[in-house]
Design a protein around this motif. Sequence first.
Motif, PDB file in Angstrom:
ATOM      1  N   ILE A 181       0.781  -1.068  -0.153  1.00 44.68           N
ATOM      2  CA  ILE A 181      -0.007  -0.088   0.056  1.00 44.68           C
ATOM      3  C   ILE A 181       0.874   1.288  -0.126  1.00 44.68           C
ATOM      4  N   GLY A 182       0.460   2.330  -0.718  1.00 41.28           N
ATOM      5  CA  GLY A 182       1.138   3.315  -0.589  1.00 41.28           C
ATOM      6  C   GLY A 182       0.460   4.375  -1.715  1.00 41.28           C
ATOM      7  N   THR A 183       1.097   5.619  -1.603  1.00 40.70           N
ATOM      8  CA  THR A 183       0.235   6.764  -2.613  1.00 40.70           C
ATOM      9  C   THR A 183       0.863   6.527  -3.871  1.00 40.70           C
ATOM     10  N   PRO A 184      -0.138   6.397  -4.911  1.00 45.15           N
ATOM     11  CA  PRO A 184       0.324   6.275  -6.309  1.00 45.15           C
ATOM     12  C   PRO A 184       1.043   7.465  -6.888  1.00 45.15           C
ATOM     13  N   THR A 185       1.829   7.065  -7.756  1.00 49.89           N
ATOM     14  CA  THR A 185       2.632   8.412  -8.432  1.00 49.89           C
ATOM     15  C   THR A 185       2.262   8.500 -10.047  1.00 49.89           C
ATOM     16  N   LYS A 186       1.200   7.597 -10.307  1.00 48.00           N
ATOM     17  CA  LYS A 186       0.719   7.850 -11.799  1.00 48.00           C
ATOM     18  C   LYS A 186      -0.801   7.485 -11.797  1.00 48.00           C
ATOM     19  N   SER A 187      -1.434   7.752 -12.645  1.00 48.56           N
ATOM     20  CA  SER A 187      -2.905   7.521 -12.903  1.00 48.56           C
ATOM     21  C   SER A 187      -2.942   5.911 -13.085  1.00 48.56           C
ATOM     22  N   LEU A 188      -4.131   5.261 -12.395  1.00 48.10           N
ATOM     23  CA  LEU A 188      -4.442   4.056 -12.612  1.00 48.10           C
ATOM     24  C   LEU A 188      -4.784   3.641 -14.238  1.00 48.10           C
ATOM     25  N   GLY A 189      -4.986   4.814 -14.919  1.00 48.20           N
ATOM     26  CA  GLY A 189      -5.145   4.633 -16.620  1.00 48.20           C
ATOM     27  C   GLY A 189      -6.382   3.645 -16.612  1.00 48.20           C
ATOM     28  N   THR A 190      -6.401   2.917 -18.076  1.00 49.48           N
ATOM     29  CA  THR A 190      -7.594   2.186 -18.205  1.00 49.48           C
ATOM     30  C   THR A 190      -6.774   0.853 -18.374  1.00 49.48           C
ATOM     31  N   ARG A 191      -7.707  -0.320 -18.646  1.00 52.12           N
ATOM     32  CA  ARG A 191      -7.343  -1.500 -18.772  1.00 52.12           C
ATOM     33  C   ARG A 191      -8.505  -2.182 -19.533  1.00 52.12           C
ATOM     34  N   HIS A 192      -8.073  -3.481 -20.222  1.00 55.09           N
ATOM     35  CA  HIS A 192      -8.921  -4.111 -21.136  1.00 55.09           C
ATOM     36  C   HIS A 192     -10.186  -4.525 -19.786  1.00 55.09           C
ATOM     37  N   GLU A 193     -11.438  -4.132 -20.283  1.00 57.70           N
ATOM     38  CA  GLU A 193     -12.493  -4.504 -19.411  1.00 57.70           C
ATOM     39  C   GLU A 193     -12.907  -5.861 -19.596  1.00 57.70           C
ATOM     40  N   LYS A 194     -13.068  -6.826 -18.352  1.00 62.20           N
ATOM     41  CA  LYS A 194     -13.568  -7.986 -18.433  1.00 62.20           C
ATOM     42  C   LYS A 194     -14.976  -8.094 -18.803  1.00 62.20           C
ATOM     43  N   SER A 195     -15.607  -8.951 -19.282  1.00 62.93           N
ATOM     44  CA  SER A 195     -16.836  -8.933 -19.796  1.00 62.93           C
ATOM     45  C   SER A 195     -18.006  -9.259 -18.515  1.00 62.93           C
ATOM     46  N   VAL A 196     -18.847  -8.537 -18.299  1.00 67.78           N
ATOM     47  CA  VAL A 196     -19.888  -8.965 -17.144  1.00 67.78           C
ATOM     48  C   VAL A 196     -20.796  -9.783 -17.938  1.00 67.78           C
ATOM     49  N   ASP A 197     -20.929 -10.022 -19.037  1.00 72.66           N
ATOM     50  CA  ASP A 197     -22.008 -11.041 -19.731  1.00 72.66           C
ATOM     51  C   ASP A 197     -21.271 -12.143 -19.455  1.00 72.66           C
ATOM     52  N   ALA A 198     -20.074 -12.500 -19.424  1.00 76.48           N
ATOM     53  CA  ALA A 198     -19.331 -13.730 -19.402  1.00 76.48           C
ATOM     54  C   ALA A 198     -19.409 -14.318 -18.009  1.00 76.48           C
ATOM     55  N   ILE A 199     -19.854 -13.376 -16.911  1.00 80.05           N
ATOM     56  CA  ILE A 199     -20.067 -13.915 -15.536  1.00 80.05           C
ATOM     57  C   ILE A 199     -21.497 -13.905 -14.985  1.00 80.05           C
ATOM     58  N   LEU A 200     -22.333 -13.115 -15.723  1.00 78.91           N
ATOM     59  CA  LEU A 200     -23.501 -12.862 -15.249  1.00 78.91           C
ATOM     60  C   LEU A 200     -24.686 -13.724 -15.630  1.00 78.91           C
ATOM     61  N   SER A 201     -25.414 -14.513 -15.185  1.00 82.72           N
ATOM     62  CA  SER A 201     -26.634 -15.225 -15.575  1.00 82.72           C
ATOM     63  C   SER A 201     -27.798 -15.419 -14.729  1.00 82.72           C
ATOM     64  N   TYR A 202     -28.806 -15.685 -14.957  1.00 82.13           N
ATOM     65  CA  TYR A 202     -29.941 -15.767 -14.246  1.00 82.13           C
ATOM     66  C   TYR A 202     -30.527 -17.111 -14.124  1.00 82.13           C
ATOM     67  N   PHE A 203     -30.988 -17.445 -12.942  1.00 81.45           N
ATOM     68  CA  PHE A 203     -31.698 -18.586 -12.601  1.00 81.45           C
ATOM     69  C   PHE A 203     -33.142 -18.482 -12.810  1.00 81.45           C
TER      70      PHE A 203
END
Length: 203
Positions: A181-203
Motif C-alpha cells: 500500500i502507498g500513494t500512487p505516483t501515476k494514474s491507474l489509467g485504463t485496462r481491458h475491461e472484463k466481460s460482465v456478460d461472461a459471469i452474469l446469468s439468471y436462474f
Amino acid sequence: METSLVSTMHMSNTHFVIPPEAVLDHLMTRFSMGIKHLVEPGPNDIQLRQIAHIALRAPDHGELVPFRLCVVQGNGRERLADLFETYARSNDKDDEACAIERERALRAPMSIAVISKVINHPVVPVHEQWACIGGAVTNILNAIHLMGFAGKMLSGEKVRNPLIIDAFCDTNETLLGWISIGTPTKSLGTRHEKSVDAILSYF
C-alpha cells in the motif's frame, strides 16, 4: 492523494455521507498498482484501523474471523527485506535477483500480511472460510482505493518458504501474501475491461 471523492462528501447528523453513485463510480476505477509506483505516505494509524474494521465486514459464517493481519512498516520493512533476500539466496539467485527481492519489501510504505486461520468446523465448511478471507482482502483493497491510496496483493513461492512462514505464522496458520500500500505516483489509467456478460446469468 485523490480528493475528488472526498469533495463529494457532506455532513448529515455529524456523519460523513457520500452519494452512492460517487462511491460506485470510484470503485469502478480500482486496479492493482505495482510497488514501483507506490510512495509515501501510506495509511496512518487511524486509517489503518479503519481498513481493519472494513476487512472485518466480509461475510463471515459463524463469525469465525478466519484471518488476521500483520502490518509491515518502518523498520519492519528492513526485516522483511532481509527475509526476502535470504529466501532468494537460498534459491541460488544472483545479486540482481536478490536486490529485486529486497525492493519488493522496501518500496511500498506499508505492507499488510494476510494470514489465514482456517479450521475444520462442524457447521462452517472450509470453502466458506476461504470466501471470507477473499472478501476481507477485497474490502482492504477497496478501502485503500477510496482513501486515495493504491496497492496490490503479492504472493508467489515466498509464502511457502519455511523461514518466512515462521516469521509470520503460528501453528495451523497459512501465509497468503502481502498487500502493498502507498500513494500512487501515476494514474491507474485504463485496462481491458472484463466481460460482465461472461459471469452474469439468471436462474
